[in-house]
Design a protein around this motif. Structure first.
Motif, PDB file in Angstrom:
ATOM      1  N   PRO A   1      -1.222   5.261   1.258  1.00  0.00           N
ATOM      2  CA  PRO A   1      -0.755   5.930   2.467  1.00  0.00           C
ATOM      3  C   PRO A   1      -0.150   7.302   2.206  1.00  0.00           C
ATOM      4  O   PRO A   1      -0.173   8.150   3.075  1.00  0.00           O
ATOM      5  CB  PRO A   1       0.291   4.963   3.001  1.00  0.00           C
ATOM      6  N   MET A   2       0.418   7.505   1.021  1.00  0.00           N
ATOM      7  CA  MET A   2       1.026   8.810   0.798  1.00  0.00           C
ATOM      8  C   MET A   2       0.007   9.857   0.441  1.00  0.00           C
ATOM      9  O   MET A   2       0.293  11.028   0.387  1.00  0.00           O
ATOM     10  CB  MET A   2       2.068   8.708  -0.311  1.00  0.00           C
ATOM     11  N   ASN A   3      -1.207   9.402   0.175  1.00  0.00           N
ATOM     12  CA  ASN A   3      -2.196  10.367  -0.307  1.00  0.00           C
ATOM     13  C   ASN A   3      -2.820  11.096   0.860  1.00  0.00           C
ATOM     14  O   ASN A   3      -4.030  11.095   1.058  1.00  0.00           O
ATOM     15  CB  ASN A   3      -3.256   9.618  -1.121  1.00  0.00           C
ATOM     16  N   TRP A  28      14.769   9.466   3.975  1.00  0.00           N
ATOM     17  CA  TRP A  28      13.334   9.258   3.789  1.00  0.00           C
ATOM     18  C   TRP A  28      13.069   8.071   2.865  1.00  0.00           C
ATOM     19  O   TRP A  28      12.069   7.383   2.998  1.00  0.00           O
ATOM     20  CB  TRP A  28      12.751  10.539   3.201  1.00  0.00           C
ATOM     21  N   PHE A  29      13.982   7.824   1.946  1.00  0.00           N
ATOM     22  CA  PHE A  29      13.757   6.749   0.985  1.00  0.00           C
ATOM     23  C   PHE A  29      14.151   5.382   1.531  1.00  0.00           C
ATOM     24  O   PHE A  29      14.022   4.383   0.841  1.00  0.00           O
ATOM     25  CB  PHE A  29      14.514   7.027  -0.319  1.00  0.00           C
ATOM     26  N   ARG A  50       6.266  14.156   1.932  1.00  0.00           N
ATOM     27  CA  ARG A  50       6.379  14.460   0.528  1.00  0.00           C
ATOM     28  C   ARG A  50       5.438  15.578   0.129  1.00  0.00           C
ATOM     29  O   ARG A  50       5.563  16.166  -0.938  1.00  0.00           O
ATOM     30  CB  ARG A  50       6.067  13.201  -0.281  1.00  0.00           C
ATOM     31  N   HIS A  61       7.127   3.263   1.217  1.00  0.00           N
ATOM     32  CA  HIS A  61       5.985   4.159   1.103  1.00  0.00           C
ATOM     33  C   HIS A  61       5.022   3.611   0.067  1.00  0.00           C
ATOM     34  O   HIS A  61       5.426   3.235  -1.021  1.00  0.00           O
ATOM     35  CB  HIS A  61       6.422   5.553   0.641  1.00  0.00           C
ATOM     36  N   GLY A  62       3.758   3.556   0.410  1.00  0.00           N
ATOM     37  CA  GLY A  62       2.731   3.362  -0.597  1.00  0.00           C
ATOM     38  C   GLY A  62       2.410   1.935  -0.968  1.00  0.00           C
ATOM     39  O   GLY A  62       1.602   1.709  -1.854  1.00  0.00           O
ATOM     40  N   THR A  63       3.016   0.930  -0.319  1.00  0.00           N
ATOM     41  CA  THR A  63       2.643  -0.450  -0.635  1.00  0.00           C
ATOM     42  C   THR A  63       1.472  -0.858   0.257  1.00  0.00           C
ATOM     43  O   THR A  63       1.070  -0.130   1.163  1.00  0.00           O
ATOM     44  CB  THR A  63       3.810  -1.418  -0.394  1.00  0.00           C
ATOM     45  N   ASN A  68      -1.303  12.172  -6.972  1.00  0.00           N
ATOM     46  CA  ASN A  68      -0.979  11.812  -5.601  1.00  0.00           C
ATOM     47  C   ASN A  68      -0.459  10.393  -5.466  1.00  0.00           C
ATOM     48  O   ASN A  68      -0.069   9.982  -4.389  1.00  0.00           O
ATOM     49  CB  ASN A  68      -2.213  11.976  -4.719  1.00  0.00           C
ATOM     50  N   PHE A  69      -0.473   9.646  -6.566  1.00  0.00           N
ATOM     51  CA  PHE A  69       0.016   8.271  -6.454  1.00  0.00           C
ATOM     52  C   PHE A  69       1.507   8.292  -6.186  1.00  0.00           C
ATOM     53  O   PHE A  69       2.269   8.964  -6.869  1.00  0.00           O
ATOM     54  CB  PHE A  69      -0.264   7.500  -7.746  1.00  0.00           C
ATOM     55  N   PHE A  70       1.909   7.525  -5.204  1.00  0.00           N
ATOM     56  CA  PHE A  70       3.333   7.494  -4.881  1.00  0.00           C
ATOM     57  C   PHE A  70       3.685   6.158  -4.247  1.00  0.00           C
ATOM     58  O   PHE A  70       2.938   5.628  -3.439  1.00  0.00           O
ATOM     59  CB  PHE A  70       3.699   8.623  -3.917  1.00  0.00           C
ATOM     60  N   THR A  89       8.757  14.126   8.341  1.00  0.00           N
ATOM     61  CA  THR A  89       9.283  14.375   7.007  1.00  0.00           C
ATOM     62  C   THR A  89       8.231  13.899   6.027  1.00  0.00           C
ATOM     63  O   THR A  89       7.744  12.774   6.142  1.00  0.00           O
ATOM     64  CB  THR A  89      10.581  13.600   6.761  1.00  0.00           C
ATOM     65  N   TRP A 123       8.778   5.857 -13.127  1.00  0.00           N
ATOM     66  CA  TRP A 123       9.504   5.319 -11.975  1.00  0.00           C
ATOM     67  C   TRP A 123      10.981   5.603 -12.145  1.00  0.00           C
ATOM     68  O   TRP A 123      11.495   5.765 -13.251  1.00  0.00           O
ATOM     69  CB  TRP A 123       9.234   3.837 -11.785  1.00  0.00           C
ATOM     70  N   ARG A 180       5.902   7.553  -9.343  1.00  0.00           N
ATOM     71  CA  ARG A 180       4.979   8.659  -9.113  1.00  0.00           C
ATOM     72  C   ARG A 180       4.177   8.891 -10.383  1.00  0.00           C
ATOM     73  O   ARG A 180       4.586   8.513 -11.480  1.00  0.00           O
ATOM     74  CB  ARG A 180       5.708   9.931  -8.685  1.00  0.00           C
ATOM     75  N   LYS A 194       1.870  18.074  -4.546  1.00  0.00           N
ATOM     76  CA  LYS A 194       0.724  18.833  -4.065  1.00  0.00           C
ATOM     77  C   LYS A 194       1.073  19.428  -2.705  1.00  0.00           C
ATOM     78  O   LYS A 194       1.864  18.877  -1.948  1.00  0.00           O
ATOM     79  CB  LYS A 194      -0.479  17.919  -3.901  1.00  0.00           C
TER      80      LYS A 194
END
Lengths: 257, 651, 240, 298
Positions: free
Chosen positions: D291-293, A135-136, D175, A140-142, A182-184, D173, A227, A174, D245
């Motif tokens: 996007p993860m939220n 998964w890593f 989080r 994610h998140g950018t 929820n920040f990730f 998958t 981090w 995170r 969460k």
């Protein structure tokens, strides 16, 4: 023990106040020593790295500050070698008894403004291998869910994931509990397997040969974010121990102000 | 009252200039120097040979700290006797007397002294030092938690502080009663002249002393970020501090507690005064013996567990690494094989001391003495069958949950009997409200809460909520701090006059008591609240929904600290300048109050003969009759002649 | 439930007698130990039993670890019998492990076990010689023999470390087996130390004149060492 | 009244059988009243407090936690109240005035060395209580162990310092942990590095995530709403940050969420056990800026 000969008189005026004051003093001293040691660990020896301001930019119709953050990974953490990029010149890591622990530099504590676009550039010098959790290997998140990877020979590509068997480290952020939970954000840093010295050697760094990963994200609300690296970059069974469990190597904080 | 002073005390025996042999040159400072020197040599050699190889840092740390422990013990004199024995050069009576501290004044407190009273006093000070360190660490934890995201400590430092607070408190509570009181008081109580093996007794003390620096060294070796339970494989991967931690445990548990436990059992079994049958010994002796026996079961298990841990870390074996053929569950099983009996090792002698206190200060016999003995034995035997209740939620053998639920809940029956004994002793007694009695009442209050919260945890469905949760933390602090340590504090107040020759200042002591009693409730009710809300243990930063509960707990903790510091002040002030204590300030009837204060070397100038148990309150027997009494004068001979019965040296 | 408090049992309670042995020149009752040998023996025998009890816990846990890991065979890595080229087996250094780990030779533990038993028998002989007040050499002779056999056992144990066909990193079997060896070695060294004392003291004539008690506790401990060594040897040798 | 007089009065109350005072003026009677009051307080606290302290429970196994706490407290309250009542009364009635500052002890109490029937009664009552507790615990525990056919499978993976959840059959998958309402769920929990503690506090279930081992726990979420998954086993440096969460949503929302995470509509419908037509295609699902939220869809 009481000396029966010396103290025949009854209870003298009790010096309780002095004793309590002494004890409080000792207590304060011990706390001060503890704070001293812990504060050393909390803030990196080279201090908090404040992101460089690049003015303002517009994202999705909103104007926000734009800042840049540069750092790198070191294959050999105890060597005191000049860092690439900006900032003071020594490697800000702690020696905890191992000669070959990888580390992040310039600092493990960063500071960025809230709700702003942060452009991060990472120079990745280290070797790597397969991830525990595929998964890593994804970004994610950018912004746009992508990152730009520049190989040592200068070719650039924009990716949303990387081969899960060739990851050196990850930069995973995170929110700590209570601050924007929820920040990730997670970005894989590709392995340096293509480089001539790929076995965790420091000479890549001397040659200036690195994978450069660039990505942008929008910082969350004010507060502290943690981090760490999510790739098993330690040795043998301690791939997730040792370096990963020792403060100052593969983890840190981002203060959003 | 006290036995008449004999014309010649052993302490006054003149010793030749060579008495004691090597012991003359040995003291704590020599031990320190020898330890540091040997550690330095060990570091140089191991660093040259091993650093850079696989697990090099772990081996270097292990070798260096082992050298420290051995060096310190060489310097202090632990190994003198075995090597004298092996070359056939036995100590003389003069050497023995020198070893017991004759002619050394206050210096004997810094030496390898075989007098059980000196060892007990050394333990007393050591325990207070350990509590001071552990308490300071606790305050740092609570300070960190005063806000949801405090920058007081970094996560790594916080985790290490959690670990070391836990371990240092476990070490201190294990020895807090069996150290000072089972060494100082117990032999006198049963009419013995010393412990059975005086040298092993001194050894058990100095070995703990040598084990503490490795524990504190964890702060500079990267930190143990695992909690004191050091669950594998996290602990296998931890920084080299974990090796230091393991060295500490192997030294402390494997050597000191085991040796001390053997010594206590042998002393009570074989050295009781004439006429003191096992049904006449003070109840404190029973508590100490069962606790020692349980320790003798638990501590070798800890030694084994930590030895496996250190081989995993320093030689690459795989006992606890699942991927390589080991099992984390093996660690959990072996660890809790030690871990749960250890709780009762801590608890039993303290509650037994409280029974003495209850009897003395209610002016009544111990209620249901035989039931109390049965309860101790019952707890002791059940305690070794309950370890897996710590593993209800680990996924190991869910089918075994029910049997372990059974044994765990069964243990509340003998625990209930302890309550019966205490309140039965109080029933219609004349409550003499001196300081030790205060702590008895606080124990009753706290331990009920600790017990009731324990039954939630013994039930698997509820344990799934409370396991690994601050509720568990609050629960075991209620039993171990609010229960066992309050009991030990009562014992300190009770035996302080005998140990120091001074009365404890009760005005300061009672002030301290009220701080402790109230602040304790605030602290740990705050933690129960956190637990109900769902806050996990051992976290440095938390969700702000737990803020109020944490602030309540932290504020309580500060006042709790203040209470303990006032009590410490009372102890220090009284020890230095307190009122001189009479031999029997409490008008109690057990043997330790029948000897003079300060207690002479070898305790009894004439051998006591016991004709009843020490609880003959209200039975119409005048004090001094039907009581442990001085025997008709045997021919008193100068100490040093062969006509004296004292503990000899161990082989 | 109440305890009866007896009347005064005896008014002459102080007249209790200590067993004092006559000071035999050079015998095991030097001036420093001013108890009778019988009293001291009572204490020391209890101590040895308790020590053996504690050691028994260690032995049980070691054997438990052996059978637990053997049954669990976590990741197929007990002795890598199930590991093939395709299976994900690596040793503790990250090198691939294919096929079973070679077994340790059965002969070393059997030899060590025999030597420990013979050594214990010689201690027994020394004890009975001491008990029947035999000549000095009748005690020191077997003591020396016991020591020699114990040293031989130690040497064989150390040799076994050098010829092992596996190292500590090769999975559960290798780990527990080497732990057994280490544990055995520690016990043998302790016994070697005790036997050295037995021999030097017997040679000085300390165990003449009926003071056999110390020899008896050494015999008890020696028998225990023989038993625990045998258990580890048999488990390690026959239950791979 | 001096202590001696007090003491004599107490003694007389029980020894002079001829004109024994009424029950409630004897020590036993007074203690009985105090005991009743204390028990009542304990029961009231035990019944009402947990409800206010516990987080909103979202499943049957969660309610078991609440019920167990209440039941055990109510059972334990009389026992605790008895000890407290006696201790409390002893301080009031059997403590001579100023005894705390006296250097001389008060006169000896009655030489009671024990009371066989009382001890047997005490042990009997505690044995009875233990049996009740045990039966309760075994009943609840065995009811939680029942496996349901067609339960939703969720593979939970812990690693330092993050949980990921895999929904087999959908390729998703995530989080965040999203669960459909009123559907039995089976969590297959494992870890990649060290031991973590998978703890759904509002559902009252917890199990350790062990490397190389798979442990199964079951529950059926019944109440819609968000929750937090916290790691309950110290797992190293950033243990405090290892929480996610999650939320319990309706089956349709769950299906839509699966689609938004990249599952095909048919796989999502199968996994969520809803008709395919009720799901919104992926392209129209909205994602927030981060996007993860996408976790808390409530």
């Amino acid at each position: 023990m009481a000396d029966p000969e010396k103290s025949q008189e009854d209870e003298r005026k009790s010096p309780a106040f002095g004793v309590v004051a002494t004890l409080l003093g000792v207590f304060a001293f011990i706390v001060a020593v503890g704070v001293f040691f812990s504060s050393q660990y909390y803030t990196s020896p080279s201090g908090t790295v404040v992101a460089q301001s690049l003015g303002t930019t517009e994202v999705n119709g909103q104007s926000m500050p734009h800042v840049a953050l540069n750092f790198q990974t070191y294959p050999n953490s105890t060597g005191s070698r000049n860092a690439q990029g900006t900032g003071p010149g020594s490697v800000p890591v702690h020696s905890s008894g191992s000669d070959s622990w990888p580390a992040y530099g310039m600092s493990n504590v960063f500071q960025v403004p809230a709700h702003s676009l942060v452009t991060v550039t990472v120079h990745q010098y280290d070797s790597g291998g397969p991830l525990n959790n595929p998964w890593f290997s994804k970004v994610h998140g950018t912004q746009d869910g992508t990152a730009t990877v520049t190989t040592p020979d200068g070719t650039s590509s924009t990716v949303s994931s990387w081969d899960q068997n060739n990851i050196g480290h990850t930069f995973t952020v995170r929110g700590v509990p209570g601050y924007d939970p929820n920040f990730f954000l997670s970005v894989p840093l590709p392995t340096n397997a293509d480089l001539p010295n790929n076995e965790g050697s420091a000479s890549n760094q001397d040659n200036g040969q690195s994978y450069t990963v660039t990505f942008s994200f929008i910082s969350g609300g004010k507060g502290t974010y943690a981090w760490n690296c999510e790739a098993p970059c330690g040795q043998m069974v301690a791939a997730f121990g040792g370096v990963m469990s020792a403060y100052g190597f593969m983890s840190g904080f981002i203060h959003v102000v | 009252m006290s036995i008449a002073t004999a014309p010649l005390l052993l302490e006054d025996t003149p010793l030749g200039p060579k008495a004691g042999g090597l012991y003359r040159r040995q003291n704590a400072l020599v031990g320190l120097i020898a330890g540091v020197v040997l550690a330095a040599i060990g570091w140089v050699i191991s660093h040259a040979l091993l650093q850079g190889s696989n697990w090099g840092s772990d081996m270097v740390v292990t070798v260096t700290l082992t050298c420290w422990v051995i060096g310190f013990n060489i310097g202090i004199g632990t190994f003198n006797a075995p090597f004298r024995w092996v070359v056939g050069k036995d100590s003389t009576r003069e050497d023995e007397l020198y070893g017991a501290g004759v002619g050394q004044g206050a210096a004997r407190y810094w030496k390898y002294c075989t007098d059980h009273k000196v060892v007990g006093t050394q333990y007393f000070v050591l325990v207070m030092v350990l509590f001071a360190i552990g308490g300071t660490l606790a305050m740092m934890i609570r300070t960190q938690l005063i806000t949801a995201h405090s920058s007081f400590l970094s996560p790594g430092t916080y985790n290490n502080i959690v670990t070391i607070h836990g371990m240092i408190m476990i070490i201190a509570t294990i020895i807090m009663v069996s150290g000072p009181f089972a060494n100082f008081i117990l032999p006198i109580m049963i009419g013995a002249k010393d412990m059975a093996f005086p040298r092993l007794n001194a050894m058990s003390l100095w070995v703990v002393v040598s084990a503490v620096p490795p524990l504190l060294a964890t702060f500079v070796l990267g930190g143990v970020d695992t909690g004191w339970t050091t669950y594998a494989p996290l602990s296998v991967q931890a920084p080299p501090a974990m090796d230091a931690f393991a060295i500490c445990i192997i030294t402390f548990a494997g050597v000191s507690v085991t040796v001390a436990g053997i010594n206590t059992i042998v002393t009570v079994s074989t050295m009781r005064a004439k006429g003191m049958t096992m049904s006449r010994v003070p109840i404190f002796a029973w508590g100490s013996v069962v606790s020692a026996a349980l320790g003798l079961y638990a501590m070798p298990a800890f030694l084994t567990a930590m030895s496996m841990m250190i081989t995993d870390r320093a030689t690459g074996t795989s006992f606890f690494v699942n991927q390589l053929g080991g099992a984390g569950w093996l660690w959990e099983n072996v660890f809790w094989t030690m871990g749960h009996p250890e709780v009762y090792v801590i608890l039993l002698p303290g509650t037994a001391a409280l029974m003495e206190i209850a009897s003395t200060f209610s002016r009544k016999p111990v209620f249901a003495y035989k039931a109390a003995v049965a309860a101790f034995v019952g707890i002791g035997s059940l305690a070794i069958m309950v370890w897996a209740h710590h593993m209800f939620t680990t996924g190991w053998a869910p089918n075994l949950a029910t049997p372990f639920m059974l044994t765990t809940e069964l243990i509340s029956i003998p625990t209930g009997v302890i309550f019966l004994v205490l309140i039965g002793t109080i029933w219609k007694g004349s409550i003499w409200a001196r300081l030790p009695m205060y702590f008895l009442y606080l124990f009753l209050w706290n331990f009920i809460i600790g017990g009731v919260t324990g039954i939630y945890l013994s039930d698997v469905p509820a344990d799934q909520f409370f396991h690994g949760n601050m509720f568990t933390t609050a629960h075991f602090h209620y039993t171990l701090l609010g229960g066992a340590m309050i009991a030990a504090t009562g014992a300190v107040c009770y035996w302080f006059p005998k140990m120091t020759g001074r009365m404890l200042n009760e005005r300061i002591g009672k002030t301290a008591f009220w701080f402790i009693a109230i602040a304790f409730q605030v602290t740990y009710f705050g933690q129960f609240w956190e637990g109900f809300q769902g806050m996990p243990r051992r976290i440095a930063f938390y969700d702000p929904i737990f803020l109020r509960a944490n602030q309540m707990s932290t504020i309580g903790a500060y006042f709790l600290m203040l209470g303990w510091m006032i009590l410490l002040a009372a102890i220090i002030v009284s020890w230095r300048n307190g009122k001189i204590a009479p031999a029997n300030p409490w008008h109690a009837k057990s043997l330790e109050w029948k000897v003079q204060t300060p207690v002479p070397l070898e305790n009894f100038l004439v051998d006591p003969v016991v004709t009843s148990d020490p609880y003959t309150y209200g039975e119409g027997v005048p004090d001094g009759q039907n009581q442990p009494s001085a025997a008709p004068e045997p021919e008193l001979v100068p100490a040093g002649a062969s006509e004296s019965t004292s503990g000899g040296g161990a082989s | 439930m109440s305890l009866t408090t007896s009347e005064h049992e005896s008014t002459d309670g102080g007249e209790h007698h200590h067993e004092y042995l006559p000071a035999v020149e050079g015998a095991e009752n030097p001036g420093g130990e001013h108890e009778s040998a019988g009293e001291r023996d009572k204490k020391e025998r209890l101590m040895i039993w308790l020590f053996i009890g504690g050691d028994l816990v260690i032995l049980i846990l070691e054997v438990f670890a052996w059978f637990y890991l053997r049954t669990l065979d976590s990741n197929g890595m007990w002795n890598a019998a199930k590991c093939t080229a395709s299976a994900n087996c690596v040793d503790g250094l990250g090198n691939p492990l294919i096929g079973p780990v070679a077994k340790a030779s059965i002969w070393h533990p059997m030899i060590i076990m025999s030597l420990a038993i013979i050594s214990a028998l010689f201690v027994w002989a020394a004890e009975s010689a001491s008990r029947r007040k035999a000549a000095k050499s009748a005690v020191s002779g077997p003591a020396l023999a016991a020591l020699v056999f114990m040293i031989a056992a130690i040497v064989v144990q150390i040799l076994q470390f050098q010829v092992l066909p596996f190292t500590t990193v090769d999975g559960g079997y290798a780990s527990v087996y080497e732990f057994f060896m280490g544990s055995t070695l520690a016990h043998l060294l302790l016994m070697g130390f005790i036997l050295t004392g037995l021999w030097t003291r017997a040679a000085k004539g300390r165990y003449q004149g009926g003071t056999f008690h110390r020899v008896r506790i050494m015999r008890m401990f020696g028998v225990w060492i023989a038993i625990s060594t045998s258990v580890l040897a048999i488990v390690g040798g026959f239950f791979v | 009244m001096s202590f001696e007089q007090q003491f004599d009065a107490i003694e007389n109350e029980i020894t002079e059988e001829g004109d024994a005072p009424p029950f409630f003026s004897r020590p036993g009677g007074k203690i009985f009243i105090i005991w009743l009051v204390f028990t009542a307080i304990g029961v009231v606290i035990g019944v009402f407090a947990p409800h206010h302290l516990l987080p909103g429970l979202q499943s049957g196994t969660g309610s078991d936690v609440w019920a167990t706490i209440v039941f055990f407290t109510v059972l334990a309250a009389p026992v605790a109240a008895f000890v407290y009542a006696l201790a409390f009364y002893s301080l009031l009635a059997w403590r001579p005035k100023k005894s705390g500052s006296s250097d001389e002890p008060p006169p000896d109490g009655p030489p009671q060395r024990g009371n066989g029937p009382l001890t047997i009664l005490w042990v009997g009552i505690s044995t009875l209580l233990v049996i009740v507790l045990l039966v309760w615990g075994m009943t609840v525990w065995s009811s939680q162990q029942v496996a349901h056919d067609g339960a939703l499978q969720v593979n939970v993976t812990g690693q330092q310092w993050l949980w990921t959840y895999e929904y087999p059959g959908t390729g998703v998958t995530s989080r965040t942990l999203e669960l459909p309402q009123d559907r039995p769920v089976e969590f297959n929990v494992t870890a990649l590095d060290v031991i973590h503690g998978f703890w759904l506090d509002t559902m009252g279930i917890q199990t350790d995530a062990n490397p190389n081992e798979n442990t199964v726990i079951r529950t059926t979420p019944t109440t819609l709403g968000g929750f937090v998954v916290r790691c309950s086993q110290l797992c190293g440096l950033n243990h405090a940050f290892m929480n996610n969460k999650g939320s319990v949503v309706t089956p349709t929302q769950f299906g839509n969420w699966l689609v938004s995470q990249g599952a095909t509509t048919s796989a999502a419908a199968k996994s969520a056990d809803v008709p395919e037509s009720s799901l919104t295609p992926s392209s129209t699902s909205t994602t927030t800026a981060a996007p993860m939220n996408t976790g808390a869809s409530q």
